[in-house]
Design an enzyme around this catalytic site. Structure first.
Site, PDB file in Angstrom:
ATOM      1  N   THR A  31       0.826  -1.211   0.000  1.00  0.00           N
ATOM      2  CA  THR A  31       0.000   0.000   0.000  1.00  0.00           C
ATOM      3  C   THR A  31       0.859   1.259   0.000  1.00  0.00           C
ATOM      4  O   THR A  31       1.968   1.265   0.563  1.00  0.00           O
ATOM      5  CB  THR A  31      -0.930  -0.003   1.233  1.00  0.00           C
ATOM      6  OG1 THR A  31      -1.593   1.248   1.316  1.00  0.00           O
ATOM      7  CG2 THR A  31      -0.176  -0.240   2.531  1.00  0.00           C
TER       8      THR A  31
ATOM      9  N   SER B 118      -2.493   3.310  10.460  1.00  0.00           N
ATOM     10  CA  SER B 118      -3.522   2.472  11.097  1.00  0.00           C
ATOM     11  C   SER B 118      -2.863   1.135  11.411  1.00  0.00           C
ATOM     12  O   SER B 118      -1.775   0.839  10.904  1.00  0.00           O
ATOM     13  CB  SER B 118      -4.707   2.241  10.146  1.00  0.00           C
ATOM     14  OG  SER B 118      -4.320   1.373   9.086  1.00  0.00           O
TER      15      SER B 118
ATOM     16  N   LYS C 105       1.388  -3.795   6.908  1.00  0.00           N
ATOM     17  CA  LYS C 105       2.017  -3.737   5.578  1.00  0.00           C
ATOM     18  C   LYS C 105       3.472  -3.267   5.689  1.00  0.00           C
ATOM     19  O   LYS C 105       4.320  -3.670   4.890  1.00  0.00           O
ATOM     20  CB  LYS C 105       1.228  -2.796   4.669  1.00  0.00           C
ATOM     21  CG  LYS C 105      -0.156  -3.310   4.321  1.00  0.00           C
ATOM     22  CD  LYS C 105      -0.063  -4.493   3.383  1.00  0.00           C
ATOM     23  CE  LYS C 105      -1.405  -4.878   2.827  1.00  0.00           C
ATOM     24  NZ  LYS C 105      -1.366  -5.990   1.888  1.00  0.00           N
TER      25      LYS C 105
ATOM     26  N   TYR D 262      -3.843  -1.697  10.332  1.00  0.00           N
ATOM     27  CA  TYR D 262      -3.734  -2.381   9.030  1.00  0.00           C
ATOM     28  C   TYR D 262      -2.473  -1.932   8.282  1.00  0.00           C
ATOM     29  O   TYR D 262      -1.682  -2.763   7.822  1.00  0.00           O
ATOM     30  CB  TYR D 262      -4.981  -2.113   8.166  1.00  0.00           C
ATOM     31  CG  TYR D 262      -4.675  -2.192   6.702  1.00  0.00           C
ATOM     32  CD1 TYR D 262      -4.405  -3.419   6.096  1.00  0.00           C
ATOM     33  CD2 TYR D 262      -4.577  -1.034   5.914  1.00  0.00           C
ATOM     34  CE1 TYR D 262      -4.057  -3.485   4.751  1.00  0.00           C
ATOM     35  CE2 TYR D 262      -4.238  -1.091   4.580  1.00  0.00           C
ATOM     36  CZ  TYR D 262      -3.981  -2.323   4.002  1.00  0.00           C
ATOM     37  OH  TYR D 262      -3.623  -2.395   2.684  1.00  0.00           O
ATOM     38  N   HIS D 263      -2.294  -0.605   8.156  1.00  0.00           N
ATOM     39  CA  HIS D 263      -1.117  -0.121   7.416  1.00  0.00           C
ATOM     40  C   HIS D 263       0.182  -0.557   8.109  1.00  0.00           C
ATOM     41  O   HIS D 263       1.183  -0.826   7.459  1.00  0.00           O
ATOM     42  CB  HIS D 263      -1.161   1.406   7.281  1.00  0.00           C
ATOM     43  CG  HIS D 263      -2.171   1.893   6.271  1.00  0.00           C
ATOM     44  ND1 HIS D 263      -3.422   2.346   6.621  1.00  0.00           N
ATOM     45  CD2 HIS D 263      -2.115   1.988   4.911  1.00  0.00           C
ATOM     46  CE1 HIS D 263      -4.086   2.707   5.519  1.00  0.00           C
ATOM     47  NE2 HIS D 263      -3.327   2.501   4.476  1.00  0.00           N
TER      48      HIS D 263
HETATM   49  P1  NAD Z   1     -10.467  -8.118   0.017  1.00  0.00           P
HETATM   50  O1  NAD Z   1     -10.700  -8.180   1.487  1.00  0.00           O
HETATM   51  O2  NAD Z   1     -11.637  -7.880  -0.877  1.00  0.00           O
HETATM   52  O3  NAD Z   1      -9.743  -9.457  -0.465  1.00  0.00           O
HETATM   53  C1  NAD Z   1      -8.810 -10.163   0.305  1.00  0.00           C
HETATM   54  C2  NAD Z   1      -9.107 -11.649   0.135  1.00  0.00           C
HETATM   55  O4  NAD Z   1      -8.159 -12.388   0.899  1.00  0.00           O
HETATM   56  C3  NAD Z   1     -10.491 -12.019   0.649  1.00  0.00           C
HETATM   57  O5  NAD Z   1     -11.198 -12.763  -0.318  1.00  0.00           O
HETATM   58  C4  NAD Z   1     -10.210 -12.830   1.916  1.00  0.00           C
HETATM   59  O6  NAD Z   1     -11.185 -13.829   2.136  1.00  0.00           O
HETATM   60  C5  NAD Z   1      -8.823 -13.399   1.620  1.00  0.00           C
HETATM   61  N1  NAD Z   1      -8.024 -13.678   2.820  1.00  0.00           N
HETATM   62  C6  NAD Z   1      -7.730 -12.836   3.841  1.00  0.00           C
HETATM   63  N2  NAD Z   1      -6.981 -13.454   4.766  1.00  0.00           N
HETATM   64  C7  NAD Z   1      -6.778 -14.723   4.298  1.00  0.00           C
HETATM   65  C8  NAD Z   1      -6.086 -15.847   4.813  1.00  0.00           C
HETATM   66  N3  NAD Z   1      -5.461 -15.821   5.995  1.00  0.00           N
HETATM   67  N4  NAD Z   1      -6.079 -16.994   4.079  1.00  0.00           N
HETATM   68  C9  NAD Z   1      -6.726 -17.049   2.885  1.00  0.00           C
HETATM   69  N5  NAD Z   1      -7.408 -16.020   2.369  1.00  0.00           N
HETATM   70  C10 NAD Z   1      -7.429 -14.865   3.069  1.00  0.00           C
HETATM   71  O7  NAD Z   1      -9.345  -7.006  -0.228  1.00  0.00           O
HETATM   72  P2  NAD Z   1      -8.877  -6.331  -1.594  1.00  0.00           P
HETATM   73  O8  NAD Z   1      -9.484  -4.994  -1.680  1.00  0.00           O
HETATM   74  O9  NAD Z   1      -9.033  -7.278  -2.712  1.00  0.00           O
HETATM   75  O10 NAD Z   1      -7.337  -6.131  -1.292  1.00  0.00           O
HETATM   76  C11 NAD Z   1      -6.406  -7.130  -1.655  1.00  0.00           C
HETATM   77  C12 NAD Z   1      -4.993  -6.698  -1.271  1.00  0.00           C
HETATM   78  O11 NAD Z   1      -4.690  -5.485  -1.947  1.00  0.00           O
HETATM   79  C13 NAD Z   1      -4.859  -6.428   0.216  1.00  0.00           C
HETATM   80  O12 NAD Z   1      -3.686  -7.027   0.698  1.00  0.00           O
HETATM   81  C14 NAD Z   1      -4.787  -4.938   0.322  1.00  0.00           C
HETATM   82  O13 NAD Z   1      -3.928  -4.575   1.350  1.00  0.00           O
HETATM   83  C15 NAD Z   1      -4.239  -4.514  -1.032  1.00  0.00           C
HETATM   84  N6  NAD Z   1      -4.739  -3.182  -1.416  1.00  0.00           N
HETATM   85  C16 NAD Z   1      -6.080  -2.954  -1.599  1.00  0.00           C
HETATM   86  C17 NAD Z   1      -6.525  -1.673  -1.932  1.00  0.00           C
HETATM   87  C18 NAD Z   1      -7.979  -1.349  -2.107  1.00  0.00           C
HETATM   88  O14 NAD Z   1      -8.306  -0.144  -2.254  1.00  0.00           O
HETATM   89  N7  NAD Z   1      -8.881  -2.325  -2.110  1.00  0.00           N
HETATM   90  C19 NAD Z   1      -5.577  -0.641  -2.106  1.00  0.00           C
HETATM   91  C20 NAD Z   1      -4.219  -0.910  -1.896  1.00  0.00           C
HETATM   92  C21 NAD Z   1      -3.812  -2.188  -1.563  1.00  0.00           C
HETATM   93  N1  USQ Z   2     -12.482   9.311   3.644  1.00  0.00           N
HETATM   94  C1  USQ Z   2     -13.441  10.301   3.701  1.00  0.00           C
HETATM   95  N2  USQ Z   2     -14.749   9.925   3.687  1.00  0.00           N
HETATM   96  C2  USQ Z   2     -15.136   8.621   3.607  1.00  0.00           C
HETATM   97  C3  USQ Z   2     -14.140   7.621   3.547  1.00  0.00           C
HETATM   98  C4  USQ Z   2     -12.818   8.012   3.574  1.00  0.00           C
HETATM   99  O1  USQ Z   2     -13.154  11.493   3.766  1.00  0.00           O
HETATM  100  O2  USQ Z   2     -16.343   8.354   3.586  1.00  0.00           O
HETATM  101  C5  USQ Z   2     -11.049   9.688   3.628  1.00  0.00           C
HETATM  102  C6  USQ Z   2     -10.213   9.038   4.717  1.00  0.00           C
HETATM  103  O3  USQ Z   2     -10.245   9.797   5.905  1.00  0.00           O
HETATM  104  C7  USQ Z   2      -8.838   8.964   4.062  1.00  0.00           C
HETATM  105  C8  USQ Z   2      -9.138   8.830   2.573  1.00  0.00           C
HETATM  106  O4  USQ Z   2     -10.507   9.213   2.403  1.00  0.00           O
HETATM  107  O5  USQ Z   2      -8.163  10.165   4.251  1.00  0.00           O
HETATM  108  C9  USQ Z   2      -8.962   7.421   2.018  1.00  0.00           C
HETATM  109  O6  USQ Z   2      -9.755   6.522   2.783  1.00  0.00           O
HETATM  110  P1  USQ Z   2     -10.189   5.101   2.167  1.00  0.00           P
HETATM  111  O7  USQ Z   2     -11.086   4.446   3.154  1.00  0.00           O
HETATM  112  O8  USQ Z   2     -10.681   5.262   0.778  1.00  0.00           O
HETATM  113  O9  USQ Z   2      -8.789   4.362   2.024  1.00  0.00           O
HETATM  114  P2  USQ Z   2      -7.790   3.773   3.117  1.00  0.00           P
HETATM  115  O10 USQ Z   2      -8.396   3.680   4.452  1.00  0.00           O
HETATM  116  O11 USQ Z   2      -6.512   4.523   2.996  1.00  0.00           O
HETATM  117  O12 USQ Z   2      -7.558   2.290   2.605  1.00  0.00           O
HETATM  118  C10 USQ Z   2      -7.694   1.889   1.230  1.00  0.00           C
HETATM  119  C11 USQ Z   2      -7.761   0.361   1.213  1.00  0.00           C
HETATM  120  C12 USQ Z   2      -6.437  -0.195   1.750  1.00  0.00           C
HETATM  121  C13 USQ Z   2      -5.278   0.380   0.960  1.00  0.00           C
HETATM  122  C14 USQ Z   2      -5.290   1.912   0.969  1.00  0.00           C
HETATM  123  C15 USQ Z   2      -4.295   2.499  -0.001  1.00  0.00           C
HETATM  124  O13 USQ Z   2      -8.862  -0.096   1.986  1.00  0.00           O
HETATM  125  O14 USQ Z   2      -6.452  -1.616   1.628  1.00  0.00           O
HETATM  126  O15 USQ Z   2      -4.062  -0.052   1.505  1.00  0.00           O
HETATM  127  O16 USQ Z   2      -6.597   2.355   0.480  1.00  0.00           O
HETATM  128  S1  USQ Z   2      -3.573   3.989   0.583  1.00  0.00           S
HETATM  129  O17 USQ Z   2      -4.652   4.869   1.066  1.00  0.00           O
HETATM  130  O18 USQ Z   2      -2.876   4.598  -0.511  1.00  0.00           O
HETATM  131  O19 USQ Z   2      -2.704   3.650   1.678  1.00  0.00           O
END
Ligand code: NAD
Ligand code: USQ
Length: 398
Positions: free
Chosen positions: A147, A188, A194, A190-191
């Protein structure tokens, strides 16, 4: 066949369209997923806005439509180490794509159960993958979805480099230039997982010479790709709730149901964005351009544009007439930040970015319109707080 890829987390929002993209391109694909994301839907009493089908029905629909087979293994990557090891030994994949983590920052901040689950799941999953690749002896290229948030979002006025920072240090023989992993600055729990992943990659690459690509991805928006549109049973997830919904998809859905756009704070937060179809393209480029044996961890910034949250809200409001409302920020983050991101590596490999200007917001709006009756409006306002002592203003305040 182009080779075998194992897609860990292949039932998720990014993983499912990626699996279809690789299958369509002629790869042999195995999805590994323990369906934990679907179980969290049950826990949160909220579902994808789009009616996603059970995994076996999805895979059957893909086979019907294209004649192509996707294999599926239900396995918890964080727990079932030996099953994972056997799978690698049996299938000998050329690449493994690792999405299998708990990815919502708000969910990871909800309470101590969610914090502990996120840390245990994500760190054990990543470490199990690394240890299993080493134990198997198979020459696998690991591609991980990281991320942009590992960097923090403040940039000291310079574009965020792709993973490594050049620094000048005072050596015994005068100033010396070194390159270090960009300092981790998670926002966070979560972050934070990563940033820990990045250290594990650094170590396993140094010690065991594993070939690893870490993709520092921005916030993903959109829902469909060319493949998920082939049949309604292939439809991708669309999260809109206060935990899993990402900001632009939330705004687009809110505009459709007449909910005010939920801007947190003054909306001065700048973030990096990417459309889901570019996610799939970038991962393919990463798989097809592995680091050489002996190279350090390859890090790409996977984002195509940066925007402030307020800009996004204004763009959506202009297109749809939605009201923009400013809510007390439930997160602990800078109210305003500048962000520029280097993404020359993917552009150099031929990526043609899909940006907000490409008209795809309208397509997302039409998906939201089609399924708006499935929306539970009580799930829009988040109840996940970064600190226990703040109250979310549910009515909104400027
Ligand atoms: P998601 O939650 O939709 O998908 C993750 C999948 O992994 C799910 O289907 C879940 O069931 C599976 N999973 C989780 N833990 C597991 C485990 N222990 N064993 C087997 N399966 C498991 O999330 P996503 O949005 O598809 O994100 C995928 C990856 O991309 C994440 O690692 C996330 O950090 C990264 N990412 C997502 C975004 C975003 O905006 N969605 C942005 C940046 C990075
Ligand atoms: N935000 C709002 N209003 C909302 C939701 C979010 O103002 O209703 C703001 C948040 O405060 C934040 C920004 O929008 O400042 C982004 O929030 P988000 O929920 O869209 O994204 P984030 O929490 O950062 O997480 C998402 C994915 C995560 C990925 C990350 C990439 O869920 O898996 O790692 O985006 S990044 O943000 O570049 O780190």
């Amino acid at each position: 066949m182009n080779g075998h890829v194992i897609i860990l987390g292949g039932d998720g929002f990014c993983g499912w369209p990626t699996a279809l993209g690789f299958s369509q391109a002629g790869y042999d694909v195995t999805i590994v997923d323990n369906l934990s994301r679907r179980k969290i839907d049950v826990e949160l009493e909220c579902e994808s806005l789009t009616p996603i089908q059970p995994i076996h029905r999805r895979i059957a629909a893909w086979a019907n439509k294209t004649g192509k087979t996707i294999n599926y293994v239900n396995l918890d990557v964080a727990v079932q180490y030996h099953k994972l090891l056997s799978l690698i030994e049996e299938t000998r994949p050329t690449a493994m794509i690792h999405f299998a983590e708990q990815r919502a920052a708000p969910y990871s901040m909800k309470n101590s159960f969610c914090k502990r689950y996120t840390v245990g799941n994500n760190i054990n999953a990543t470490h199990n993958v690394l240890a299993a690749i080493v134990e198997s002896g198979v020459d696998v290229h690991l591609v991980h979805l990281g991320t942009m948030g590992v960097y923090g979002y403040g940039t000291a006025g310079m574009p965020i480099p792709e993973g490594y920072l050049k620094a000048v240090v005072e050596g015994s023989e005068g100033p010396q230039e070194i390159e270090i992993l960009y300092p981790a600055n998670p926002g966070s729990v979560y972050h934070m997982t990563k940033t820990q992943d990045a250290l594990m990659f650094y170590y396993y690459n140094k010690n065991d010479r594993l070939r690893i690509t870490d993709l520092h991805q921005g916030v993903v928006w959109g829902t469909n790709t060319a493949e998920t549109m082939l049949d309604e049973a292939l439809i991708n997830r669309y999260d809109y709730d206060g935990d899993y919904g990402t900001v632009l998809n939330r705004f687009l859905m809110q505009s459709v149901i007449g909910h005010p756009l939920t801007v947190y704070g003054c909306g001065g937060q700048t973030r990096a964005f990417i459309h889901i179809s570019d996610t799939v393209k970038c991962i393919r480029l990463a798989v097809e351009n592995p680091p050489a044996h002996g190279d350090r961890v390859q890090i790409f910034n996977q984002a195509t544009e940066t925007r402030t949250v307020r800009d996004l809200a204004e763009i959506v409001a202009e297109q749809t007439g939605a009201e923009v409302r400013y809510y007390k920020n439930p997160r602990r983050e800078d109210a305003v930040n500048q962000l520029q991101v280097e993404n020359g590596k993917f552009l150099g490999l031929g990526l043609k970015p899909t940006t907000l200007g490409n008209g795809l917001m309208q397509e997302v709006i039409s998906i939201a319109e089609k399924y708006k009756d499935r929306c539970d409006t009580t799930k829009i306002i988040t109840d996940s707080l970064w600190t226990g002592d703040m109250e979310v203003d549910r009515k909104g305040s400027k």
